[in-house]
Design a protein around this motif. Structure first.
Motif, short mmCIF file in Angstrom:
data_model
loop_
_atom_site.label_atom_id
_atom_site.label_comp_id
_atom_site.label_asym_id
_atom_site.label_seq_id
_atom_site.Cartn_x
_atom_site.Cartn_y
_atom_site.Cartn_z
N ARG A 154 57.88 41.85 32.29
CA ARG A 154 57.38 42.33 30.99
C ARG A 154 56.02 41.71 30.74
NH1 ARG A 154 62.69 41.02 28.31
NH2 ARG A 154 64.04 42.73 28.94
N HIS A 155 55.39 42.18 29.66
CA HIS A 155 54.06 41.65 29.35
C HIS A 155 54.01 41.17 27.90
CE1 HIS A 155 53.44 44.23 32.88
NE2 HIS A 155 52.86 43.12 33.28
N PHE A 156 53.46 40.00 27.71
CA PHE A 156 53.27 39.46 26.38
C PHE A 156 52.18 40.26 25.68
CE2 PHE A 156 55.01 35.79 28.71
CZ PHE A 156 56.06 35.45 27.87
N PRO A 157 52.08 40.12 24.33
CA PRO A 157 51.06 40.89 23.61
C PRO A 157 49.64 40.68 24.15
CG PRO A 157 52.58 39.88 22.06
CD PRO A 157 52.95 39.35 23.42
N ASP A 158 49.37 39.49 24.69
CA ASP A 158 48.02 39.25 25.23
C ASP A 158 47.89 39.73 26.68
OD1 ASP A 158 49.57 37.47 26.56
OD2 ASP A 158 48.51 35.66 25.91
N THR A 159 48.89 40.44 27.17
CA THR A 159 48.97 41.06 28.52
C THR A 159 49.43 40.11 29.63
OG1 THR A 159 46.74 40.78 29.45
CG2 THR A 159 47.03 42.64 27.92
N GLU A 160 49.63 38.83 29.31
CA GLU A 160 50.13 37.93 30.36
C GLU A 160 51.52 38.39 30.82
OE1 GLU A 160 49.92 33.89 28.98
OE2 GLU A 160 47.72 33.89 29.06
N SER A 161 51.84 38.12 32.08
CA SER A 161 53.09 38.63 32.66
C SER A 161 54.25 37.65 32.48
CB SER A 161 52.90 38.89 34.15
OG SER A 161 51.90 39.85 34.34
N TYR A 162 55.42 38.23 32.34
CA TYR A 162 56.67 37.47 32.22
C TYR A 162 57.61 38.00 33.30
CZ TYR A 162 61.41 36.72 30.33
OH TYR A 162 62.73 36.41 30.17
N VAL A 163 58.22 37.09 34.05
CA VAL A 163 59.13 37.50 35.12
C VAL A 163 60.50 36.84 34.92
CG1 VAL A 163 59.61 37.09 37.59
CG2 VAL A 163 57.42 38.06 36.90
N LEU A 164 61.54 37.62 35.11
CA LEU A 164 62.91 37.09 35.02
C LEU A 164 63.70 37.63 36.21
CD1 LEU A 164 65.39 35.89 33.33
CD2 LEU A 164 65.56 38.18 32.36
N ILE A 165 64.40 36.71 36.90
CA ILE A 165 65.26 37.14 38.02
C ILE A 165 66.69 36.80 37.62
CG2 ILE A 165 65.68 36.94 40.52
CD1 ILE A 165 62.79 35.66 40.60
N PRO A 166 67.39 37.75 36.99
CA PRO A 166 68.72 37.43 36.45
C PRO A 166 69.68 36.89 37.52
CG PRO A 166 67.96 39.55 35.63
CD PRO A 166 67.00 39.13 36.69
N GLN A 167 69.53 37.39 38.77
CA GLN A 167 70.50 36.97 39.80
C GLN A 167 70.07 35.73 40.57
OE1 GLN A 167 70.75 40.19 42.60
NE2 GLN A 167 71.34 41.69 41.07
N LEU A 168 69.13 34.99 40.05
CA LEU A 168 68.53 33.90 40.84
C LEU A 168 69.59 32.97 41.46
CD1 LEU A 168 65.81 32.73 41.74
CD2 LEU A 168 65.91 31.21 39.77
N ASP A 169 70.59 32.57 40.65
CA ASP A 169 71.58 31.61 41.17
C ASP A 169 72.38 32.16 42.35
OD1 ASP A 169 70.85 29.50 39.72
OD2 ASP A 169 72.29 29.84 38.08
#
Ligand code: R5P
Length: 289
Positions: free
Chosen positions: A20-35
Motif C-alpha cells: 500500500r502507499h501512505f498519503p505522501d506516496t511512501e510504500s508499505y509492505v506486509l507479508i501476512p504469511q511471513l512466519d
C-alpha cells in the motif's frame, strides 16, 4: 517451493503480499504469511516496471523480511529494468546493471529468473555481480506468433542489431538477418534528454534487398522503448522492397506518448509484445507469458 506474489504480478497467481502507499506516496509492505516461511524455499513474483525505483524499493522491503526467515530465495521479474547501462561508454558512468544485480544479491536472492535480459545475448544461466540469473527467451513465442500471422506466406525475421540476433535463430533457410544501427549526436526520436547518440539510421548486409524483396517481414527485438530503432529499421526495409512488416518485442516499455502510433505510422501493420510488461493499449497485441 512456496510462491510469494505481489499485486503487480497477479497474472502469475493470487497475491499474498500486501503493498500500500501512505498519503505522501511512501510504500508499505506486509507479508501476512511471513512466519510460515521459516526454512522454506520461496520464489517472489514481482514487476519492476513501470515506476522502477518505487517497485525496486518495495522489493527491497519484501526481501528485507523474507531473507530473515527463508532458506532460499528465487526472484521472478519478467522484465529487468536498468539493464541497458551495462558498460562504461563514457568515463565515470555508473553501471546500473551491476548495481541492481548487487542489491538483489545482497538482499539474499539466490537466483533471478527473467526474460530476455538486455545485457545477456542469449538464453541460459549466467552470473553478474555474484547474482545467478536464469535468462529465458521469448523469441520462440514471438516467432510462433509471426508464423501464424503470415500463414503460408514466405517471411523473413529481422533483428535490428547484433545484440538481438538471438531473435532470428528460429528462422531457418536464410530467412533471418541482422541490421546494424548507426548513431548520431542529435537528439532524435523526440527525446528531450538523449544520453548517448540516438539511432539515426540502419544498414544491412549488401545482399539484404535480394533476400527480403516482396516478402513479409517480422522485426523482433528485446525492447521497444522510444520506438526509434523500429522506425529506422522499418524505413530501411521498406526502401529495400519489403512487403508487409510486423514488429514484435519481449518488452513493451513504450517510453513516451504515442510510441505505438509512431511505429504503425512508419509502416508496421502489427505490433506485438509479451506480458513481461503490462499494457492496455489497443494498438498493441499482448502475448501472455
Ligand atoms: C538496444 O540495444 C535494444 O535492443 C533495443 O533495440 C532498444 O532498447 C530499443 O530502444 P528504442 O525503442 O528507444 O529505439
Amino acid at each position: 517451493m512456496k510462491k510469494l506474489i505481489t499485486p503487480y504480478a497477479s497474472d502469475f497467481g493470487k497475491p499474498n503480499i500486501v503493498i500500500r502507499h501512505f498519503p505522501d506516496t511512501e510504500s508499505y509492505v506486509l507479508i501476512p504469511q511471513l512466519d510460515s516461511l521459516k526454512n522454506q524455499k520461496i520464489t517472489v513474483y514481482h514487476r519492476l516496471y513501470p515506476e522502477p525505483e518505487k517497485r525496486l524499493f518495495e522489493l527491497i522491503l519484501i526481501l528485507s523480511r523474507v531473507k530473515e526467515k527463508t532458506k532460499e530465495i528465487a526472484l521472478f521479474l519478467p522484465y529487468l529494468p536498468y539493464a541497458r547501462q551495462d558498460r562504461e561508454n563514457k568515463k565515470g558512468e555508473a553501471l546500473s546493471a551491476d548495481v541492481l544485480c548487487g542489491i538483489l544479491k545482497n538482499y539474499g536472492v539466490k537466483k533471478l529468473i527473467t526474460y530476455d535480459c538486455h545485457f545477456l545475448a542469449q538464453a541460459g544461466n549466467f552470473t553478474r555481480k555474484g547474482l545467478n540469473i536464469e535468462n529465458i527467451s521469448a523469441s520462440r513465442q514471438l516467432y510462433a506468433y509471426a508464423k501464424k500471422y503470415f500463414g503460408k506466406q514466405d517471411f523473413c525475421v529481422i533483428a535490428p542489431d547484433k545484440g538481438s540476433s538471438c531473435f532470428i535463430a528460429n528462422a531457418k533457410g536464410g530467412n533471418g538477418h541482422s541490421l546494424e544501427k548507426t548513431r548520431g549526436k542529435t537528439k532524435a526520436n523526440g527525446l528531450k534528454n538523449g544520453i548517448h547518440g540516438d539511432v539515426n539510421g540502419m544498414t544491412g548486409h549488401a545482399d539484404l534487398g535480394n533476400s527480403i524483396r516482396g516478402k513479409g517481414i517480422c522485426i523482433l527485438d528485446d525492447i521497444i522503448s522510444t520506438g526509434g530503432t523500429l522506425v529506422h529499421a522499418i524505413q530501411h526495409l521498406k526502401s529495400l522492397g519489403a512487403k508487409k512488416i510486423i514488429v514484435g518485442a519481449t518488452h513493451g516499455v513504450f517510453a513516451g506518448d504515442k510510441i505505438a502510433e509512431k511505429i504503425l505510422k512508419s509502416g508496421a501493420s502489427k505490433i506485438f509484445v509479451t506480458s513481461a510488461i503490462l499494457n492496455n493499449s489497443k494498438k498493441v497485441e499482448i502475448l501472455k507469458l
